[in-house]
Enzyme design. Structure first.
Site, PDB file in Angstrom:
ATOM      1  N   GLY B  74       0.810  -1.222   0.000  1.00 52.80           N
ATOM      2  CA  GLY B  74       0.000   0.000   0.000  1.00 52.80           C
ATOM      3  C   GLY B  74       0.837   1.262   0.000  1.00 52.80           C
ATOM      4  O   GLY B  74       0.493   2.247  -0.657  1.00 52.80           O
ATOM      5  N   THR B  75       1.937   1.247   0.726  1.00 52.74           N
ATOM      6  CA  THR B  75       2.758   2.460   0.829  1.00 52.74           C
ATOM      7  C   THR B  75       3.388   2.805  -0.516  1.00 52.74           C
ATOM      8  O   THR B  75       3.369   3.963  -0.937  1.00 52.74           O
ATOM      9  CB  THR B  75       3.838   2.281   1.912  1.00 52.74           C
ATOM     10  OG1 THR B  75       3.183   2.146   3.166  1.00 52.74           O
ATOM     11  CG2 THR B  75       4.781   3.466   1.962  1.00 52.74           C
ATOM     12  N   ASN B 152      -8.300   4.373   8.265  1.00 55.25           N
ATOM     13  CA  ASN B 152      -7.708   3.251   8.997  1.00 55.25           C
ATOM     14  C   ASN B 152      -7.920   3.318  10.500  1.00 55.25           C
ATOM     15  O   ASN B 152      -7.904   2.297  11.180  1.00 55.25           O
ATOM     16  CB  ASN B 152      -6.212   3.156   8.685  1.00 55.25           C
ATOM     17  CG  ASN B 152      -5.506   4.476   8.828  1.00 55.25           C
ATOM     18  OD1 ASN B 152      -5.959   5.495   8.315  1.00 55.25           O
ATOM     19  ND2 ASN B 152      -4.407   4.486   9.550  1.00 55.25           N
ATOM     20  N   GLN B 180      -7.783  -0.088   3.464  1.00 58.90           N
ATOM     21  CA  GLN B 180      -8.607  -0.609   4.562  1.00 58.90           C
ATOM     22  C   GLN B 180      -9.944  -1.170   4.077  1.00 58.90           C
ATOM     23  O   GLN B 180     -10.573  -1.972   4.755  1.00 58.90           O
ATOM     24  CB  GLN B 180      -8.880   0.489   5.595  1.00 58.90           C
ATOM     25  CG  GLN B 180      -7.678   0.876   6.426  1.00 58.90           C
ATOM     26  CD  GLN B 180      -7.220  -0.231   7.364  1.00 58.90           C
ATOM     27  OE1 GLN B 180      -7.999  -1.094   7.765  1.00 58.90           O
ATOM     28  NE2 GLN B 180      -5.951  -0.214   7.722  1.00 58.90           N
ATOM     29  N   SER B 200      -3.947  -3.490  -0.522  1.00 62.84           N
ATOM     30  CA  SER B 200      -2.824  -4.231   0.054  1.00 62.84           C
ATOM     31  C   SER B 200      -3.315  -5.583   0.561  1.00 62.84           C
ATOM     32  O   SER B 200      -4.302  -5.663   1.298  1.00 62.84           O
ATOM     33  CB  SER B 200      -2.239  -3.411   1.205  1.00 62.84           C
ATOM     34  OG  SER B 200      -1.210  -4.129   1.832  1.00 62.84           O
ATOM     35  N   ALA B 201      -2.611  -6.659   0.174  1.00 64.27           N
ATOM     36  CA  ALA B 201      -3.101  -8.023   0.423  1.00 64.27           C
ATOM     37  C   ALA B 201      -3.190  -8.394   1.900  1.00 64.27           C
ATOM     38  O   ALA B 201      -4.084  -9.142   2.303  1.00 64.27           O
ATOM     39  CB  ALA B 201      -2.208  -9.033  -0.303  1.00 64.27           C
ATOM     40  N   THR B 238      11.983  -7.465 -10.072  1.00 58.44           N
ATOM     41  CA  THR B 238      11.592  -8.834 -10.402  1.00 58.44           C
ATOM     42  C   THR B 238      10.186  -9.121  -9.891  1.00 58.44           C
ATOM     43  O   THR B 238       9.873  -8.830  -8.734  1.00 58.44           O
ATOM     44  CB  THR B 238      12.590  -9.826  -9.775  1.00 58.44           C
ATOM     45  OG1 THR B 238      13.886  -9.493 -10.243  1.00 58.44           O
ATOM     46  CG2 THR B 238      12.262 -11.264 -10.130  1.00 58.44           C
ATOM     47  N   CYS B 326       1.210   2.328  12.461  1.00 56.83           N
ATOM     48  CA  CYS B 326       2.347   3.002  11.839  1.00 56.83           C
ATOM     49  C   CYS B 326       2.812   4.225  12.622  1.00 56.83           C
ATOM     50  O   CYS B 326       3.902   4.710  12.415  1.00 56.83           O
ATOM     51  CB  CYS B 326       1.990   3.435  10.430  1.00 56.83           C
ATOM     52  SG  CYS B 326       1.346   2.085   9.468  1.00 56.83           S
TER      53      CYS B 326
END
Lengths: 121, 397
Positions: B74-75, B152, B180, B200-201, B238, B326
């Site tokens: 996400g960042t 969040n 979120q 984001s997973a 990669t 965070c």
């Protein structure tokens, strides 16, 4: 982030509460900074016979308050004035850098309580 | 560390990887390990796994696979969206909501340092950006508007569809951080009308270190990470095959069970909120209960500080968070609560509880009891509480 000692003291702090017959009270900090400490002293014959604290703040602030009250209990007023935040930090087995101000605050609270005692003499 | 007897109420920080998802990822570490950029068979096997994952993600989001770009999370996606929009002399303004995640806020501040004009969009006391305030503050110099889909800390779901329309009317791009929201509520970028959207997973039982930036076809965005030709030359590095497979698998599972999960989690949350309000005095529920993520509850406990409370709960085996995970290294009170007009004291005393599909009612019963005890304990230490009790006694005495 905290040492085991900080966590231990924070979970079971000593000398919490308001001392009814205190003759010196120090009140420092403010809620917007996240820390307020109030130290109560009962001084007789120049000796700190009893001490207690009330603290609004993080775990480091509560642990610092508890550690400091244990350090100064039984001390003369002069010796208590010499207690520095470093001694508090040592008693806690260290504090994270961003929490050092908690130990500084409690040093200020002790000095404020003694100053208050002196004004009452 | 064994998690037996521990209670996890911090699913907005991260979730455990679903075991079926993990199972689907595992072959891509040591068996199908090829570099997706290689021409040979090893590479082709990797490519086909990535292609399938990309198509699956696109199908669930109802967008084209060509609009899906995998990132390290996400960042990175937020940094890309914020820094990737070209600023010109005529369009030099970016607008972000005051309650954005620090990934967006920090990226926006950096863009400001490089010369952009940065405007923070205010929020209501309930935690919403009002379309009218965007309408007032936006102008023809605005290049980008960024408002998160769901917050969040307090879980409020923003009126992104309306906000995006306003941005487009002024000729600006619109980005929404949906980290979120995705996995929790139905999210369709096209329906929202946004130009960019990130997810984001690890927020929906997938692995950490993998995310997506959706970039609507035709949106002019510069690359953030230079390197090889991966992600159609838009993102070097990669290709992270196992994590991409994991993200798609987790998103698929979340989409399949979306309604059931939402119902379950919101019931647990509501049960917790009722328990707290019934058992603990002087508590404020932060943010609107309407238009809120089903998993989120956020309270301010008067007279005490959040970190101390969090540590007492942790000591008792209950995990939650102060504000966002965070910002724990900083001493600042929650910027989200401050933006809602809460005092520093109330912002310092806030805790976020975020529930997940594995939580139970029994865990909530335990947590409410432990929480009530911990709050009482810290209040007994608090000079603010002692003063308050004296005043009350004085009034009633």
């Amino acid at each position: 982030m905290y040492t085991d000692k900080v966590m231990e003291i924070f979970s079971t702090p000593k000398n919490v509460g308001e001392l009814k017959d205190a003759n010196g009270i120090g009140n420092v900090g403010n809620a917007s900074c996240g820390d307020i400490m109030k130290i109560f002293l009962r001084i007789e014959n120049n000796i700190i016979q009893d001490v207690s604290f009330l603290t609004f703040g993080c775990a480091a602030a509560i642990a610092s308050s508890s550690a400091a009250t244990e350090i100064i209990k039984g001390m003369t007023v002069e010796n208590a004035l010499k207690v520095t935040n470093k001694q508090v930090v040592e008693a806690l087995g260290g504090l994270p850098q961003q929490k050092i101000h908690c130990s500084v605050l409690v040093e200020q609270a002790i000095k404020a309580a003694i100053a208050d005692y002196k004004t009452r003499l | 560390m064994k998690n037996a007897n521990k209670i996890y109420f911090d699913h907005s920080a991260t979730t455990p990887v679903d075991r079926e998802v993990l199972k689907q990822m595992l072959p891509y570490f040591s068996d199908t390990f090829g570099n997706a950029s290689s021409v040979h068979g090893f590479g082709r096997s990797a490519v086909s796994a990535v292609d399938a994952a990309r198509c699956k993600v696109a199908e669930i989001l109802d967008v084209s696979p060509k609009e899906i770009y995998f990132t390290s999370g996400g960042t990175e996606a937020a940094n890309w969206a914020i820094k990737g929009v070209k600023l010109t002399e005529k369009r030099n303004r970016i607008m972000v909501s005051a309650i954005e995640h620090s990934a967006v806020l920090a990226a926006a501040k950096q863009v400001k340092k490089d010369g952009a004009e940065l405007i923070l969009l205010p929020v209501t006391s309930e935690g919403f950006v009002q379309p009218s305030s965007l309408e007032t503050l936006i102008n023809e110099q605005t290049a980008l508007v960024s408002v998160m889909l769901a917050n969040n800390e307090i879980g409020t779901i923003q009126p992104v569809k309306e906000l995006a329309k306003i941005a487009h009317k002024a000729g600006a791009y619109f980005y929404t951080d949906a980290v979120q929201a995705v996995g929790s509520i139905v999210v369709k970028p096209r329906e929202l009308g946004v130009d960019m959207l990130s997810l984001s997973a690890h927020k929906f039982y997938g692995p950490k270190g993998i995310g997506v930036l959706y970039i609507r076809a035709g949106t002019h965005v510069d690359k953030l990470i230079c390197g090889g030709h991966q992600e159609r030359t838009m993102r070097g590095g990669t290709t992270n095959v196992p994590l991409i497979v994991g993200l798609a698998a987790a998103l698929e599972k979340a989409a399949e069970n979306q309604q059931d999960n939402l119902g379950k989690v919101s019931k647990l949350r509501d049960y917790f909120v009722r328990g707290v309000e019934k058992n603990i005095p002087y508590v404020i529920f932060n943010g609107s209960m309407k238009n809120r993520l089903p998993q989120n509850a956020n309270f301010s406990f008067d007279f005490i500080e959040g970190e101390a409370l969090l540590l007492l709960l942790d000591h008792a085996g209950i995990a939650c968070s102060t504000g966002s995970a965070c910002s724990n290294e900083s001493l600042e009170p929650s910027h989200v609560l401050l933006a809602m007009g809460k005092s520093s004291e109330k912002a310092h005393g806030s805790l976020r509880f975020s529930f997940g599909i594995h939580n139970t009612k029994k865990e909530i019963d335990i947590a409410v009891k432990v929480l009530a005890e911990a709050v009482a304990k810290l209040r007994s230490y608090s000079p603010l509480y002692h003063e308050f009790c004296k005043e009350v006694n004085h009034v009633h005495g």
